[in-house]
Structure formats: structure tokens, C-alpha cells
Design a protein around this motif. Structure first.
Motif, PDB file in Angstrom:
ATOM      1  N   UNK A 116      35.730 -26.334 -36.170  1.00  0.00           N
ATOM      2  CA  UNK A 116      35.531 -26.681 -37.583  1.00  0.00           C
ATOM      3  C   UNK A 116      35.789 -28.174 -37.787  1.00  0.00           C
ATOM      4  N   UNK A 117      36.827 -28.702 -37.144  1.00  0.00           N
ATOM      5  CA  UNK A 117      37.125 -30.137 -37.219  1.00  0.00           C
ATOM      6  C   UNK A 117      35.937 -30.954 -36.707  1.00  0.00           C
ATOM      7  N   UNK A 118      35.381 -30.506 -35.588  1.00  0.00           N
ATOM      8  CA  UNK A 118      34.237 -31.214 -34.994  1.00  0.00           C
ATOM      9  C   UNK A 118      33.032 -31.188 -35.930  1.00  0.00           C
ATOM     10  N   UNK A 119      32.789 -30.015 -36.512  1.00  0.00           N
ATOM     11  CA  UNK A 119      31.662 -29.853 -37.429  1.00  0.00           C
ATOM     12  C   UNK A 119      31.809 -30.762 -38.651  1.00  0.00           C
ATOM     13  N   UNK A 120      33.005 -30.797 -39.219  1.00  0.00           N
ATOM     14  CA  UNK A 120      33.273 -31.651 -40.389  1.00  0.00           C
ATOM     15  C   UNK A 120      33.051 -33.117 -40.042  1.00  0.00           C
ATOM     16  N   UNK A 121      33.587 -33.549 -38.888  1.00  0.00           N
ATOM     17  CA  UNK A 121      33.465 -34.951 -38.470  1.00  0.00           C
ATOM     18  C   UNK A 121      32.007 -35.359 -38.319  1.00  0.00           C
ATOM     19  N   UNK A 122      31.203 -34.509 -37.681  1.00  0.00           N
ATOM     20  CA  UNK A 122      29.787 -34.836 -37.454  1.00  0.00           C
ATOM     21  C   UNK A 122      28.968 -34.783 -38.742  1.00  0.00           C
ATOM     22  N   UNK A 123      29.248 -33.780 -39.572  1.00  0.00           N
ATOM     23  CA  UNK A 123      28.458 -33.618 -40.800  1.00  0.00           C
ATOM     24  C   UNK A 123      28.675 -34.769 -41.781  1.00  0.00           C
ATOM     25  N   UNK A 124      29.884 -35.314 -41.805  1.00  0.00           N
ATOM     26  CA  UNK A 124      30.212 -36.309 -42.831  1.00  0.00           C
ATOM     27  C   UNK A 124      30.373 -37.722 -42.272  1.00  0.00           C
ATOM     28  N   UNK A 125      29.955 -37.921 -41.024  1.00  0.00           N
ATOM     29  CA  UNK A 125      30.015 -39.261 -40.417  1.00  0.00           C
ATOM     30  C   UNK A 125      28.642 -39.614 -39.862  1.00  0.00           C
ATOM     31  N   UNK A 126      28.417 -40.910 -39.698  1.00  0.00           N
ATOM     32  CA  UNK A 126      27.184 -41.349 -39.031  1.00  0.00           C
ATOM     33  C   UNK A 126      27.338 -41.241 -37.522  1.00  0.00           C
ATOM     34  N   UNK A 127      28.572 -41.393 -37.059  1.00  0.00           N
ATOM     35  CA  UNK A 127      28.864 -41.247 -35.632  1.00  0.00           C
ATOM     36  C   UNK A 127      30.269 -40.677 -35.501  1.00  0.00           C
ATOM     37  N   UNK A 128      30.451 -39.718 -34.590  1.00  0.00           N
ATOM     38  CA  UNK A 128      31.772 -39.151 -34.332  1.00  0.00           C
ATOM     39  C   UNK A 128      32.127 -39.354 -32.862  1.00  0.00           C
ATOM     40  N   UNK A 129      33.384 -39.676 -32.627  1.00  0.00           N
ATOM     41  CA  UNK A 129      33.874 -39.792 -31.251  1.00  0.00           C
ATOM     42  C   UNK A 129      35.016 -38.791 -31.085  1.00  0.00           C
TER      43      UNK A 129
END
Length: 487
Positions: free
Chosen positions: A386-399
Motif C-alpha cells: 500500500x505504501x508503494x502504491x501511494x508513493x507511485x500514484x502521487x509522485x512523478x517518480x518513486x525510489x
């Protein structure tokens, strides 16, 4: 102090031996026992204190509190069998240290997010109002101006009551403390007399410990169930469990809200990097803190101050000048390209979503959001995807990177995070196990005025890897990179 006085309010099954003996010290750790100690055998998550009763007696314990009396008893030692050793420890510690919470105004704050900011703001507010105050938080503890390092969100019952005694002895009038779900469940605050309690919000967290969300809610609610009729209880009316929290409390109920009718009502007029402009009970105020989540924190603090009979105008004037806790939406701007780096403790899906939603509202145009995020090892695995999904959905780039992997392999934690991604999200992330390299990469990818969020560790100055705490500071890495880029 006599043993019989120390046992006040403890639920006792049986006593073998005298309770007229003088107790010099109380311990739950057998290694710290001295001659004349009372040793409390507590069944912990990993270690059972009952296994160390004999060792405690060898070191000089003259009384034992336990849930099961040993079959072989040592002559001259008093054995007190109780229903629950953890609960007994709370009452015993409170009695042994002279019931310090009754000599101060103690306010507890519980909830998933916001606890640290709320208690820190309360401490700063009441200090600015002229009171000598105490603080017990995840970041640090304060006795007046003196800092005492924090090791847990809420210390064990012995340490906690010892700290409260120091605060009372040094003439603190108000003390503000976080009340974590672990502390509530483990009875670390049992026996304390609270002047008031505050509920911030509740979302999925610590399910590795509590096993179900319902149990997590029940534990949080137990704090308010235990408040007395002379105390106040303040809850977030906009949280769907805000009214449930206060359902059975004897305390005087109050609510705060941005969205509905409440005792303490706020409305956001402007939210930018210069701070929040809000109306609080129809008075317009500019605050230095940023974001809707901080608007809720400010309302909770304001409400608590009013419940403690402070002047509304003085409270708002002083609150308007305060900054929040370290590692909570803690931002730095590079001098050359005006890249904004935000370090935040967000380590739950809801907290991460709140921070990213705030960042989106602060954007002026087409700035990119780059998020560095990981998940802790040996903790609730269900929140990783869920953390990963949130980071990707609301960011232009996630690391994706390491947080505190503890005993787990960092690579496996990242793979657990990746399991929550759809095809579109998979195009938006990269994984870099080394946290320092991940932060450096994020800042390297940032163009002028882009925003880099570094989530998960906030104020922490370490990484815990394979049982060892290694120095690591997100803000330190950011400063290094900005100095390099600004040359």
C-alpha cells in the motif's frame, strides 16, 4: 517505602511472606536489581520475566511480583501473585515514586499520526505561556529546558514514573506525553492520573503486534475509557472513529473539526510554504506550520489549552509563532535551484498520503514530486504494497529503499512493496537498497523547484540493520547534496 503501600490498587491473588518489609528499589529488569529491590516478573513479547526470578533474588531482591508463584520459594523473600504483572507494574511504579502524575497536569495524546507534533506544540505553547513544562515524545523528552534522550514512544512504567517524579520535583506544572498503542496494551501508563486526553486519528498500523484493526482501535479507545470525570477528552470529529473513541469515557467530551460543527472549529483559508492561514473559532490566524494535517494538530492543541482554562487570544498569539517537531514536514530549500527537500516521519500509508496531498497543494505549476520511501523490517507487512502504491500514484517518480530493515533483508522488503504495483506504477519507480544513494539519486534527478520527499525516518539519527544501530540522518544527506549542488 513499605511493600504494602507500594501494592495499593494492585489486583492481588495471594501473598506469601510479609508486606511490612522496606523496599529500596523497583525493577522489571533483573540485571538492575540491587539489595532491597522489588522485582516484577513481566511476560513480554519476547522474554518472560518469570524465568529471571531466581537471578533477581540472587542479586538481592526481597520481594517478587509475579503471575505464577514459583514452586520453590526462598525463605525471607515475599512473593505476591497478581492477575497481570504489567498492570501491577504501572500501579507499583506510580505508588513507589509518590504518585507523581497527581502533582502535575498530565495530558496524553494517542492516535496513529500527529502524536509527536501535538505534544511538542503543547510543550512549546505552555512554555511560551510561562509554565515550566515536561515533554515525553518519540523525538525527545524535556524536563523544563533540559533534554532527556527518548528511547521509546512511551517508556516502561518504571522509567516513566521516574521521569514524572523528576518533573514534579523540578516543579513542572504541565506534562505532555504520547500514549502509543503498545504502551496502552502493555500497561505502561496504567495507574497514571491524566488531566486530559487527545485523539488525533486512526489508520492501519502496528497490525504485526495487534493482529487486527479492531483490536488496535480497542486498545486506543481504552485510554479514554480510563479517564476520570475530572479530566477532559478531545477527539477529531472528522475521523470516522472520532466519536467511538469517546463513547464510554467519564471525561468531559469535546471535539475539533475542519469539516463539521464542533467545539473547536477551524477553516483553512490559505496553505503555502509560508504557512497556514486559518480561522479558529472565527478568528483569523497565520501559523508557521504547513498542511491540512497540521491544521488538525493545531486545533487539537488549541482545544486542550482552552480546556485547561487558558486565554483564547494568548493561546492563538503564541501558537502562531511556533514551529513543529523535528522530522515532521521538515523542509530545506537549495539556494541555487530552489529544490525543496522534505524530510518526514510518514511511515504509514495514510501519513504518506497526507504528506503527498499537502505537497500537491503547495505546487505552483509543473514541479515534479520525487518520493524516497521504504518500509521497516519486522513490522506490519500488509502496509508495504500500500505504501508503494501511494508513493507511485502521487509522485512523478518513486525510489524504493531501506528504512530500518532490522533483522529482515532489505531486498525482500522492497519486493514486498513492489507486489502492490500495477503496470502504470511500475514505470514510475526504481529501487536503490542503499538509503544514502537513494536520497542522492532523488536530489540528482530533481530540476529547478522540484520537490523531493524523503519519508519514513524523520527525526531518527540511525538505521537499524541486523540488530545494530548505525548513524544515519536523512537531513544530513540532504545538506551534503545541496552543498555539493550549490557550489
Amino acid at each position: 517505602m513499605l511493600l504494602r503501600d507500594i501494592l495499593y490498587k494492585v489486583n492481588i491473588r495471594s501473598v506469601t511472606g510479609t508486606t511490612d518489609n522496606e523496599i529500596k528499589d523497583v525493577q522489571i529488569d533483573s540485571r538492575k536489581v540491587i539489595n532491597g529491590s522489588l522485582f516484577i516478573a513481566i511476560k513480554g513479547v519476547v522474554i518472560d520475566g518469570h524465568e529471571f526470578i531466581e537471578k533477581a533474588i540472587e542479586k538481592g531482591a526481597i520481594a517478587i511480583v509475579c503471575e505464577k508463584t514459583p514452586s520453590m520459594k526462598k525463605e525471607g523473600v515475599t512473593y505476591v501473585e497478581v492477575e497481570n504483572s504489567s498492570a501491577a507494574a504501572g500501579y507499583i511504579a506510580h505508588n513507589f515514586f509518590g504518585q507523581p502524575s497527581g502533582k502535575i497536569k498530565l495530558v496524553g495524546v494517542t492516535g496513529t499520526n500527529g502524536k509527536t507534533t501535538i505534544v511538542t506544540l503543547l510543550y512549546k505553547l505552555f512554555t511560551s505561556l510561562g509554565y515550566k513544562s515536561g515533554l515525553l515524545s518519540t523525538v525527545e523528552n524535556h524536563i523544563g529546558d533540559r533534554i532527556v534522550p527518548a528511547t521509546h514512544t512511551t517508556p516502561d512504567a518504571i522509567s516513566l514514573n521516574g521521569l514524572l517524579k523528576q518533573m514534579a520535583d523540578e516543579e513542572c506544572t504541565h506534562v505532555f506525553m504520547e500514549a502509543s498503542s503498545h504502551a496502552l496494551h502493555q500497561h505502561r501508563i496504567t495507574g497514571l492520573l491524566f488531566a486530559g486526553g487527545i485523539f488525533s486519528n486512526i489508520t492501519h498500523d502496528h497490525l504485526d503486534y495487534h493482529k487486527s484493526f479492531e483490536e488496535y482501535i480497542r486498545v486506543k479507545k481504552s485510554f479514554f475509557d480510563g479517564l476520570s470525570s475530572s479530566a477532559f477528552a478531545i477527539s477529531n470529529a472528522d475521523d470516522k472513529r472520532g466519536t467511538v473513541m469517546l463513547q464510554n469515557t467519564n471525561a468531559k467530551k469535546h471535539y475539533y473539526s475542519l469539516k463539521t460543527v464542533a467545539d473547536f472549529k477551524g477553516k483553512i483559508l490559505d496553505n503555502s510554504l509560508t504557512g497556514l492561514v486559518m480561522t479558529v473559532d472565527e478568528q483569523e490566524v497565520h501559523f508557521r506550520l504547513i498542511g491540512e494535517f497540521n491544521a488538525y494538530n493545531l486545533l487539537a492543541v488549541y482545544g486542550a489549552a482552552i480546556c485547561m482554562n487558558e486565554d483564547k487570544q494568548e493561546v492563538l498569539r503564541n501558537l502562531s509563532m511556533l514551529t513543529g517537531a523535528e522530522g515532521r514536514f521538515d523542509y530545506t530549500i537549495s539556494s541555487k535551484d530552489k529544490v525543496i527537500a522534505i524530510v518526514d516521519y510518514a511511515h504509514t500509508p495514510d501519513a504518506l498520503l497526507n504528506v503527498l496531498a499537502t505537497i500537491k497543494k503547495l505546487k505552483k505549476g509543473f514541479e515534479k514530486i520525487i518520493t524516497v520511501v521504504g518500509c521497516g523490517g519486522d513490522r506490519d507487512k500488509t502496509k508495504r504494497p500500500i505504501m508503494a502504491e501511494v508513493a507511485c500514484e502521487h509522485s512523478d517518480k518513486a525510489i524504493f529503499t531501506s528504512d530500518n530493515p532490522r533483522s529482515e533483508e532489505p531486498g525482500q522488503i522492497i519486493r514486498d512493496m513492489e507486489a502492490g504495483l500495477n503496470i502504470a506504477a511500475k514505470r514510475k519507480y526504481i529501487s536503490i537498497v542503499d538509503r544514502k544513494e537513494a536520497i542522492k539519486t532523488a536530489i540528482s534527478l530533481a530540476n529547478k523547484e522540484d520537490i523531493v520527499l524523503i519519508a519514513g525516518k524523520g527525526h531518527e539519527k540511525y538505521q537499524e540493520i541486523k540488530g545494530v544501530k548505525i548513524h544515519f540522518d536523512d537531513k544530513e544527506v540532504v545538506r551534503e547534496m545541496f552543498e555539493l549542488f550549490d557550489r
